[in-house]
Design an enzyme around this catalytic site. Structure first.
Site, mmCIF file in Angstrom:
data_model
loop_
_atom_site.group_PDB
_atom_site.id
_atom_site.type_symbol
_atom_site.label_atom_id
_atom_site.label_comp_id
_atom_site.label_asym_id
_atom_site.label_seq_id
_atom_site.Cartn_x
_atom_site.Cartn_y
_atom_site.Cartn_z
ATOM 1 N N GLU A 43 12.271 -16.471 -15.795
ATOM 2 C CA GLU A 43 11.919 -15.047 -15.741
ATOM 3 C C GLU A 43 10.963 -14.693 -16.893
ATOM 4 O O GLU A 43 10.010 -13.928 -16.710
ATOM 5 C CB GLU A 43 13.210 -14.212 -15.793
ATOM 6 C CG GLU A 43 13.033 -12.715 -15.817
ATOM 7 C CD GLU A 43 12.263 -12.138 -14.632
ATOM 8 O OE1 GLU A 43 12.028 -12.847 -13.649
ATOM 9 O OE2 GLU A 43 11.866 -10.970 -14.724
ATOM 10 N N ASN A 67 0.093 0.612 6.476
ATOM 11 C CA ASN A 67 0.672 -0.422 5.607
ATOM 12 C C ASN A 67 1.170 -1.530 6.509
ATOM 13 O O ASN A 67 1.782 -1.237 7.536
ATOM 14 C CB ASN A 67 1.887 0.105 4.839
ATOM 15 C CG ASN A 67 1.515 1.096 3.772
ATOM 16 O OD1 ASN A 67 0.345 1.341 3.523
ATOM 17 N ND2 ASN A 67 2.526 1.673 3.150
ATOM 18 N N GLY A 68 0.986 -2.766 6.105
ATOM 19 C CA GLY A 68 1.507 -3.880 6.893
ATOM 20 C C GLY A 68 0.382 -4.744 7.439
ATOM 21 O O GLY A 68 -0.772 -4.632 7.010
ATOM 22 N N LYS A 106 7.233 -13.139 -16.403
ATOM 23 C CA LYS A 106 6.782 -11.893 -17.050
ATOM 24 C C LYS A 106 5.458 -12.133 -17.757
ATOM 25 O O LYS A 106 4.535 -11.342 -17.640
ATOM 26 C CB LYS A 106 7.806 -11.391 -18.083
ATOM 27 C CG LYS A 106 9.078 -10.799 -17.570
ATOM 28 C CD LYS A 106 8.936 -9.457 -16.884
ATOM 29 C CE LYS A 106 8.612 -9.599 -15.437
ATOM 30 N NZ LYS A 106 9.695 -9.645 -14.499
ATOM 31 N N CYS A 139 0.849 -1.185 0.000
ATOM 32 C CA CYS A 139 0.000 0.000 0.000
ATOM 33 C C CYS A 139 0.888 1.240 0.000
ATOM 34 O O CYS A 139 2.070 1.174 0.270
ATOM 35 C CB CYS A 139 -0.872 0.014 1.241
ATOM 36 S SG CYS A 139 -1.683 -1.542 1.571
ATOM 37 N N GLU A 185 2.539 -12.730 -15.173
ATOM 38 C CA GLU A 185 2.133 -11.659 -14.259
ATOM 39 C C GLU A 185 1.438 -10.503 -14.956
ATOM 40 O O GLU A 185 0.589 -9.852 -14.364
ATOM 41 C CB GLU A 185 3.289 -11.173 -13.388
ATOM 42 C CG GLU A 185 4.254 -10.227 -14.030
ATOM 43 C CD GLU A 185 5.352 -9.763 -13.085
ATOM 44 O OE1 GLU A 185 5.046 -9.327 -11.970
ATOM 45 O OE2 GLU A 185 6.523 -9.828 -13.471
ATOM 46 N N ARG A 223 2.343 0.768 -6.345
ATOM 47 C CA ARG A 223 2.623 -0.168 -5.260
ATOM 48 C C ARG A 223 1.408 -1.004 -4.861
ATOM 49 O O ARG A 223 1.541 -2.092 -4.329
ATOM 50 C CB ARG A 223 3.105 0.607 -4.033
ATOM 51 C CG ARG A 223 4.397 1.332 -4.255
ATOM 52 C CD ARG A 223 4.656 2.240 -3.085
ATOM 53 N NE ARG A 223 4.683 1.489 -1.864
ATOM 54 C CZ ARG A 223 5.760 1.276 -1.135
ATOM 55 N NH1 ARG A 223 6.898 1.760 -1.514
ATOM 56 N NH2 ARG A 223 5.706 0.586 -0.030
ATOM 57 N N TRP A 249 -3.584 -2.213 -1.124
ATOM 58 C CA TRP A 249 -3.490 -3.541 -1.722
ATOM 59 C C TRP A 249 -3.965 -4.478 -0.625
ATOM 60 O O TRP A 249 -3.301 -4.634 0.395
ATOM 61 C CB TRP A 249 -2.048 -3.826 -2.119
ATOM 62 C CG TRP A 249 -1.846 -5.114 -2.844
ATOM 63 C CD1 TRP A 249 -1.989 -5.340 -4.175
ATOM 64 C CD2 TRP A 249 -1.423 -6.352 -2.270
ATOM 65 N NE1 TRP A 249 -1.689 -6.651 -4.461
ATOM 66 C CE2 TRP A 249 -1.339 -7.297 -3.313
ATOM 67 C CE3 TRP A 249 -1.116 -6.782 -0.973
ATOM 68 C CZ2 TRP A 249 -0.961 -8.621 -3.118
ATOM 69 C CZ3 TRP A 249 -0.734 -8.097 -0.770
ATOM 70 C CH2 TRP A 249 -0.660 -8.992 -1.843
ATOM 71 N N HIS A 301 10.536 -35.710 -18.768
ATOM 72 C CA HIS A 301 10.207 -36.373 -17.502
ATOM 73 C C HIS A 301 8.803 -36.015 -17.017
ATOM 74 O O HIS A 301 8.480 -36.231 -15.851
ATOM 75 C CB HIS A 301 11.253 -36.028 -16.437
ATOM 76 C CG HIS A 301 12.616 -36.530 -16.792
ATOM 77 N ND1 HIS A 301 12.939 -37.869 -16.833
ATOM 78 C CD2 HIS A 301 13.734 -35.870 -17.187
ATOM 79 C CE1 HIS A 301 14.202 -38.008 -17.216
ATOM 80 N NE2 HIS A 301 14.699 -36.810 -17.436
ATOM 81 N N LYS A 337 4.013 -3.587 -6.239
ATOM 82 C CA LYS A 337 5.424 -3.412 -6.583
ATOM 83 C C LYS A 337 6.345 -3.834 -5.445
ATOM 84 O O LYS A 337 7.365 -4.473 -5.665
ATOM 85 C CB LYS A 337 5.678 -1.945 -6.948
ATOM 86 C CG LYS A 337 7.087 -1.667 -7.413
ATOM 87 C CD LYS A 337 7.373 -2.378 -8.720
ATOM 88 C CE LYS A 337 8.819 -2.228 -9.152
ATOM 89 N NZ LYS A 337 9.135 -3.210 -10.212
HETATM 90 C C1 AGP Z 1 8.502 -9.472 -10.776
HETATM 91 O O1 AGP Z 1 8.232 -8.818 -11.946
HETATM 92 C C2 AGP Z 1 7.982 -8.887 -9.539
HETATM 93 N N1 AGP Z 1 8.046 -7.499 -9.469
HETATM 94 C C3 AGP Z 1 8.380 -9.642 -8.262
HETATM 95 O O2 AGP Z 1 8.604 -10.986 -8.530
HETATM 96 C C4 AGP Z 1 9.586 -9.071 -7.483
HETATM 97 O O3 AGP Z 1 10.776 -9.343 -8.142
HETATM 98 C C5 AGP Z 1 9.566 -9.686 -6.064
HETATM 99 O O4 AGP Z 1 8.385 -9.326 -5.414
HETATM 100 C C6 AGP Z 1 10.763 -9.245 -5.245
HETATM 101 O O5 AGP Z 1 10.812 -7.868 -5.111
HETATM 102 P P1 AGP Z 1 12.133 -7.128 -4.675
HETATM 103 O O6 AGP Z 1 13.147 -7.343 -5.733
HETATM 104 O O7 AGP Z 1 11.743 -5.675 -4.524
HETATM 105 O O8 AGP Z 1 12.559 -7.735 -3.375
#
Ligand code: AGP
Length: 611
Positions: A483, A100-101, A487, A2, A490, A27, A75, A506, A606
């Protein structure tokens, strides 16, 4: 996760609160809200489900003006994303708070409040905190004291900002495990969860530490630590430019950030190498002492950063001949890992605030590692403050939720780490010079690779209607395939999985038919022939292949096989970084066709500051 903004001034703070939210929206973004104390000393609160735009529309219909206030973009953690659960949460008609949290003991605190006659309208842990502050206020009518009494009861993680119309001359903020930054203005002051929110109004910041509570007025900032002392919290000047947060000519932050990679990688290398050699001090003044003792490496991270760690394992084993293990932070925390003598603990995080990674670091500190090194993109982050050695990636602010330039700069920094660690042992000076030279070529290679943009845009048309995809790689390219799959899923919500190409037979080969696109990265390396055999297994089952291939790898497009030739041959040290770019572009353009919200994909955030 958040985002929080607060401001106190002698002018209307609503524009500051709303601009801050717009800057933090990446975020978290399922609801947003604002609370200000108006000229009649009344608390006015407005909340909307959806993005900050929905809240702005609400304000346009019902304008609000006030000199003190707080705002939040959420969030969801506790309770679904609806208006009742949106922040600010309140107690009575005088108190509003943003949070937040996660408060872990909120249910027991709630029960006590229910017994005391408080009524709850939301499912949030935050409303419990609001009532708790009011509960303490009943006893001593001092907002700062009431907040301090409340946070002393909380178990969990929080960034809190509180405003009450009974105390219209102060904001109170508190931090434990989730970032809070105070912004110093001229005759006005601010608070936020991230400096980015406040860049239009100030460059001067104070970062709260865990346990701190701040009392903020127009003219002063007073910080108390958990013992009630006045700790020394220095004022720091941010170097971030305000327009680092703009999309410029690009339609999405993600595309802008993909195209920023040549520069971001160049910045990450700059000043870390000289005369073909690595400058070890770039990791901190203790680097030489630590690296010369290092006999093993343990890397911890989440998501994309974890994939960067997996790439580094190949390099650390190959270049340094040191054992290297890589763990997902949320798993490491609860695993009783055995730590060999002289093991260097490495965390990787774009944000430096990912709670799983931070808690893994805190857990590791009890385990006797040689030292703790962080690879991170945010200089003011908790991860940086809590690590012995650091190497900053210099990607600049990454706004798109999908990590792009953060990843390739992490790979660059980790390659430097492998060289630094290898230097004392397995790596001779000539090889070091050769590897550094290869890294220095990267910005140019990345620029050339980005010229595939139009071709990949065309290719993406054949992807957008798919429900599933497989990504294959071998050796150091397997994490790159992982990766690529991350991408795609997500941001386009296409189900994608990555496998080491040799593992397909396998089990996953059973999924392959003519409706299953299979994407692979094929640099010309010692595993190329093995990879080709694995791809034959796919073709034999009717799977459609998309191959990003080295110019000399000997692939040809034919029915069922589309080959996209990379602009140049690249070395083993360069390949993971260079081959990442086409996979990023493929997901991006598939998403453009699908019309998803590319920079803010559903259900994600984020910076993940909850467990
Ligand atoms: C990937 O595109 C995401 N943004 C996510 O997997 C991210 O890498 C992960 O949450 C870790 O975040 P950080 O690198 O800020 O620790």
């Amino acid at each position: 996760m958040c985002g929080i903004v607060g401001a106190i001034a002698e002018r209307d703070v609503v524009p500051i609160l709303m601009e801050g939210l717009r800057r933090l929206e990446y975020r978290g973004y399922d609801s947003a809200g604002i609370a200000v104390v108006d000229a009649n000393q009344k608390m006015i609160r407005l909340r909307r489900v959806g993005k900050v735009k929905a809240l702005q529309d609400g304000l346009d219909e019902n304008p609000v003006v006030g000199v003190i206030g707080i705002s939040h973009t959420r969030w969801a953690t506790h309770g679904e994303p609806n208006e009742v659960n949106a922040h600010p949460q309140s107690s009575g008609d005088h108190l509003s708070i943003v949070h937040n949290g996660i408060i872990e003991n909120y249910l027991s605190l709630k029960q006590e409040l229910l017994d005391a006659g408080y009524e709850f309208e939301s499912e949030t842990d935050t409303e419990v905190v609001a009532h708790r502050i009011d509960f303490h206020l009943q006893k001593n009518n001092d907002l700062l004291a009431a907040v301090r009494a409340t946070v002393a009861e909380l178990v969990g993680a929080y960034a809190l900002v509180i405003v009450s119309s009974k105390f219209p001359d102060r904001l109170i903020a508190a931090r434990c495990g989730t970032p809070v930054v105070l912004g110093l203005g001229e005759g006005e002051n601010y608070v936020a969860s991230d400096v980015a929110a406040l860049l239009p109004v100030t460059r001067r910041f104070i970062f709260l530490e865990d346990g701190d509570v701040a009392d903020i007025t127009v003219a002063s900032m007073k910080v108390l630590d958990s013992e009630g002392n006045n700790p020394d919290r220095p004022v720091r000047k941010s170097q971030l430019s305000e327009n680092a947060m703009d999309k410029g000519q690009y339609s999405h932050f993600m595309l802008k950030e993909i195209h920023e990679q040549p520069e971001a990688v160049a910045n990450t290398l700059a000043e870390r190498v000289a005369g073909g050699h690595l400058l070890e001090q770039a990791f901190g003044h203790k680097a030489h002492e630590v690296f010369s003792k290092t006999r093993a490496v343990h890397i911890i991270a989440c998501g994309t950063s974890y994939h960067a760690g997996l790439v580094a394992r190949y390099q650390i084993e190959q270049i340094c001949r040191l054992p290297c293990s890589v763990d997902i932070a949320s798993e490491y925390r609860y695993r009783n890992a055995v730590v060999a003598d002289n093991t260097l603990y490495v965390t990787i995080s774009q944000s430096g605030e990912t709670l799983d990674t931070l808690e893994a670091l805190r857990a590791a500190k009890k385990k006797g590692y040689l030292a703790h090194l962080a690879i991170c993109n945010v200089p003011e982050s908790s991860l940086i403050r809590e690590s012995d050695l650091v190497l900053m990636t210099r990607a600049g602010p990454e706004i798109g939720v999908a990590s792009t330039k953060a990843f390739t700069t992490q790979l660059t920094a980790l390659a430097l780490l492998a060289i630094a660690l290898g230097r004392g042992g397995a790596l001779d000076a000539d090889t070091e010079q050769k590897l550094i030279g290869q890294l220095m070529q990267l910005p140019d290679l990345l620029k050339q690779t980005l010229k595939l943009d139009e071709e990949i845009k065309e290719l993406a048309k054949r992807f957008a209607d798919k429900l599933h995809a497989l990504f294959l790689g071998r050796g150091i390219q397997h994490p790159i395939a992982m990766e690529g799959a991350l991408k795609l899923k997500e941001i386009s919500y296409i189900h994608a999985e990555a496998y080491p190409a040799g593992e397909l037979k396998h089990g996953p080969l059973a999924l392959v038919d003519d409706d299953m696109p299979v994407v692979t990265v094929a640099p010309n390396n010692e595993l190329l022939e093995k990879l080709k055999s694995n791809l034959q297994e796919v073709r034999a089952r009717g799977g459609e292949l998309f191959v990003f291939a080295d110019p000399d790898a000997g692939f040809k497009s034919e029915p069922g096989v589309t080959v996209l030739t990379m602009p140049a041959h690249v070395e083993e040290m360069q390949a993971p970084i260079v081959y990442t770019l086409p996979l990023q572009l493929l997901s991006y353009y598939a998403d453009v066709i699908k019309g998803t919200d590319i920079d803010k994909p559903r259900n994600l955030a984020k910076s993940v500051t909850v467990e």
